[in-house]
Scaffold this active site. Structure first.
Site, PDB file in Angstrom:
ATOM      1  CG  HIS A  65      -3.998  -0.618  -6.499  1.00 40.24           C
ATOM      2  ND1 HIS A  65      -4.335  -0.009  -5.317  1.00 40.24           N
ATOM      3  CD2 HIS A  65      -4.044  -1.952  -6.235  1.00 40.24           C
ATOM      4  CE1 HIS A  65      -4.575  -0.927  -4.380  1.00 40.24           C
ATOM      5  NE2 HIS A  65      -4.407  -2.119  -4.925  1.00 40.24           N
TER       6      HIS A  65
ATOM      7  NE  ARG B  87      -4.284  -1.454   0.339  1.00 38.35           N
ATOM      8  CZ  ARG B  87      -4.473  -2.510  -0.476  1.00 38.35           C
ATOM      9  NH1 ARG B  87      -3.604  -2.798  -1.434  1.00 38.35           N
ATOM     10  NH2 ARG B  87      -5.548  -3.258  -0.345  1.00 38.35           N
TER      11      ARG B  87
HETATM   12  P1  NDP Z   1      -1.460 -11.654   4.777  1.00 37.67           P
HETATM   13  O1  NDP Z   1      -2.290 -11.127   5.890  1.00 37.67           O
HETATM   14  O2  NDP Z   1      -1.652 -13.056   4.357  1.00 37.67           O
HETATM   15  O3  NDP Z   1       0.089 -11.479   5.126  1.00 37.67           O
HETATM   16  C1  NDP Z   1       0.550 -10.314   5.733  1.00 37.67           C
HETATM   17  C2  NDP Z   1       2.012 -10.508   6.106  1.00 37.67           C
HETATM   18  O4  NDP Z   1       2.510  -9.275   6.624  1.00 37.67           O
HETATM   19  C3  NDP Z   1       2.204 -11.564   7.202  1.00 37.67           C
HETATM   20  O5  NDP Z   1       3.356 -12.317   6.975  1.00 37.67           O
HETATM   21  C4  NDP Z   1       2.362 -10.701   8.447  1.00 37.67           C
HETATM   22  O6  NDP Z   1       3.141 -11.294   9.479  1.00 37.67           O
HETATM   23  C5  NDP Z   1       3.116  -9.525   7.882  1.00 37.67           C
HETATM   24  N1  NDP Z   1       2.981  -8.372   8.778  1.00 37.67           N
HETATM   25  C6  NDP Z   1       1.867  -7.757   9.198  1.00 37.67           C
HETATM   26  N2  NDP Z   1       2.167  -6.791  10.092  1.00 37.67           N
HETATM   27  C7  NDP Z   1       3.507  -6.809  10.225  1.00 37.67           C
HETATM   28  C8  NDP Z   1       4.406  -6.073  11.004  1.00 37.67           C
HETATM   29  N3  NDP Z   1       4.003  -5.104  11.850  1.00 37.67           N
HETATM   30  N4  NDP Z   1       5.726  -6.361  10.933  1.00 37.67           N
HETATM   31  C9  NDP Z   1       6.165  -7.353  10.102  1.00 37.67           C
HETATM   32  N5  NDP Z   1       5.346  -8.099   9.329  1.00 37.67           N
HETATM   33  C10 NDP Z   1       4.030  -7.827   9.394  1.00 37.67           C
HETATM   34  O7  NDP Z   1      -1.697 -10.656   3.556  1.00 37.67           O
HETATM   35  P2  NDP Z   1      -1.592 -10.969   1.986  1.00 37.67           P
HETATM   36  O8  NDP Z   1      -0.294 -11.608   1.711  1.00 37.67           O
HETATM   37  O9  NDP Z   1      -2.810 -11.654   1.507  1.00 37.67           O
HETATM   38  O10 NDP Z   1      -1.632  -9.479   1.392  1.00 37.67           O
HETATM   39  C11 NDP Z   1      -0.663  -8.536   1.754  1.00 37.67           C
HETATM   40  C12 NDP Z   1      -1.034  -7.154   1.228  1.00 37.67           C
HETATM   41  O11 NDP Z   1      -0.845  -7.086  -0.178  1.00 37.67           O
HETATM   42  C13 NDP Z   1      -2.492  -6.733   1.393  1.00 37.67           C
HETATM   43  O12 NDP Z   1      -2.766  -6.302   2.707  1.00 37.67           O
HETATM   44  C14 NDP Z   1      -2.609  -5.603   0.389  1.00 37.67           C
HETATM   45  O13 NDP Z   1      -2.261  -4.383   1.003  1.00 37.67           O
HETATM   46  C15 NDP Z   1      -1.570  -5.958  -0.664  1.00 37.67           C
HETATM   47  N6  NDP Z   1      -2.178  -6.314  -1.961  1.00 37.67           N
HETATM   48  C16 NDP Z   1      -1.898  -5.531  -3.048  1.00 37.67           C
HETATM   49  C17 NDP Z   1      -2.397  -5.850  -4.286  1.00 37.67           C
HETATM   50  C18 NDP Z   1      -2.031  -5.033  -5.478  1.00 37.67           C
HETATM   51  O14 NDP Z   1      -2.572  -5.259  -6.561  1.00 37.67           O
HETATM   52  N7  NDP Z   1      -1.101  -4.110  -5.362  1.00 37.67           N
HETATM   53  C19 NDP Z   1      -3.263  -7.010  -4.497  1.00 37.67           C
HETATM   54  C20 NDP Z   1      -3.492  -7.772  -3.300  1.00 37.67           C
HETATM   55  C21 NDP Z   1      -2.966  -7.419  -2.074  1.00 37.67           C
HETATM   56  P3  NDP Z   1       2.683 -12.634  10.220  1.00 37.67           P
HETATM   57  O15 NDP Z   1       2.977 -13.735   9.216  1.00 37.67           O
HETATM   58  O16 NDP Z   1       3.540 -12.703  11.396  1.00 37.67           O
HETATM   59  O17 NDP Z   1       1.219 -12.478  10.499  1.00 37.67           O
HETATM   60  C1  OXD Z   2      -6.102  -6.089  -2.650  1.00 37.49           C
HETATM   61  C2  OXD Z   2      -5.758  -5.126  -3.686  1.00 37.49           C
HETATM   62  O1  OXD Z   2      -5.964  -5.795  -1.461  1.00 37.49           O
HETATM   63  O2  OXD Z   2      -6.145  -5.321  -4.856  1.00 37.49           O
HETATM   64  O3  OXD Z   2      -6.539  -7.205  -3.024  1.00 37.49           O
HETATM   65  O4  OXD Z   2      -5.072  -4.145  -3.411  1.00 37.49           O
END
Ligand code: NDP
Ligand code: OXD
Length: 310
Positions: free
Chosen positions: A273, A225
């Protein structure tokens, strides 16, 4: 009466959602038509609802996020208290993210931006090729998407490091976690991929201090993000040459304002995006399975913790 799910999407994908849910006997309702179905709508599948939108659905039992991120559901009056929020877990979304991240890591590793600049200048300048095994990709966020990207990069020979909030173990990935593990993780990340959710803890994590810990000449890919990054600090690191390039898909303000310096920065590649987009056909089965669990009185899977922000 058939189960009804109302859909508010950022893309015009209603016909595909309708087909995917119809096969399971669930009727999809367009957001614009919700007032005609208020008593029957038990489920909402949404992207960026406005404050009060969900509270106006009196029979709502579950909120499904169309996106993997749930930051669009964190804030006053967005989700009525007590309603479960389910994250989107979609093999199609994951596959798209893996494609995008692999493409940009390889593009930086193989110096394609330099060759593109050489071509524009009519310059013939071969550079020595280095193997993937000499390049470390660091993945911030080892969840559904980051974990899949880490496995895919390791699978084609890159050295991979990963950073998460809690300890994680992943084959072929050097795992670090928490603030204590951040400096060591960053110091080896020649291409840093940000796939963190936007939360109170992660906001601004890419800043002057963290960028300075990357190896000189590192590259940065942001698909998490926009507000994870302090823009001025990233621009300064690019201007100084400490960073060789950045591929940015997400921004503080979207659409990215026309006068934003990223647009014209020679070291920045922009996509609007679109790193990956939820695919109704592959996303619906997870939603349907959760609706069935709910109806059977079972625990839902992939619940978001809105207090944590992901
Ligand atoms: P998940 O919730 O499956 O994974 C999130 C990861 O981030 C986990 O490993 C988590 O750690 C880690 N995390 C969260 N908080 C912290 C922190 N404070 N310090 C260190 N690590 C942290 O999310 P997804 O993989 O499904 O998606 C990730 C992000 O990708 C979404 O939230 C979205 O913002 C973005 N996204 C963007 C898209 C685009 O087109 N640009 C499309 C889809 C998603 P832990 O394993 O310990 O919980
Ligand atoms: C998502 C995105 O969060 O598209 O899936 O950004």
């Amino acid at each position: 009466m058939r189960d009804q799910i109302v859909i508010k999407s950022g893309y015009d994908q209603f016909p595909a959602w309708e087909r995917a849910f119809a096969d399971a006997g669930i009727q999809a309702i367009r957001w614009e038509d919700r007032d005609d179905h208020l008593d029957a709508i038990r489920y909402a599948l949404v992207w960026k609802p406005a404050p009060g939108d969900l509270a106006a659905l009196p029979s709502l039992e579950i909120v499904f996020s169309i996106g993997a991120g749930v930051d669009h559901l964190v804030g006053d009056d967005l989700v009525p208290a007590g309603l479960p929020v389910v994250r989107n877990v979609d093999p199609g979304l994951t596959a798209g993210m893996v494609e995008h991240v692999l493409y940009h890591v390889i593009r930086f590793h193989r110096r394609m931006a330099d060759y593109e600049a050489d071509q524009r200048a009519g310059r013939w300048k071969p550079r020595l090729q280095t193997p993937a095994s000499s390049h470390t990709a660091g993945i911030m966020g080892l969840g559904e998407l980051g974990g899949a990207c880490a496995r895919a990069l390791a699978g084609i020979g890159f050295r991979v490091a990963g950073w998460s909030r809690r300890p994680r173990v992943a084959e072929g990935v050097d795992c670090f976690h928490g603030r204590d593990g951040l400096a060591e993780f960053l110091s080896r990340s020649e291409t840093l991929v940000c796939l963190l959710p936007l939360t109170a803890e992660t906001c601004g994590v890419i800043c002057r201090e963290t960028l300075a810990l990357l190896p000189a000449g590192a590259c940065f890919i942001n698909v998490g993000r926009g507000p994870l990054v302090v823009d001025g600090d990233l621009l300064a690191a690019l201007d100084s040459g400490h960073l060789r390039g950045a591929a940015l898909d997400v921004f503080h303000r979207e659409p990215l304002p026309p006068d934003h310096p990223y647009w014209r920065h020679p070291r920045v590649t922009i996509t609007p995006h679109v790193a990956s987009i939820t695919q109704p056909a592959t996303s619906a089965p997870h939603i349907i399975a959760n609706i069935r669990r709910h109806q059977a009185g079972e625990q839902l899977t992939h619940l978001a913790d809105l207090a944590l922000g992901y």
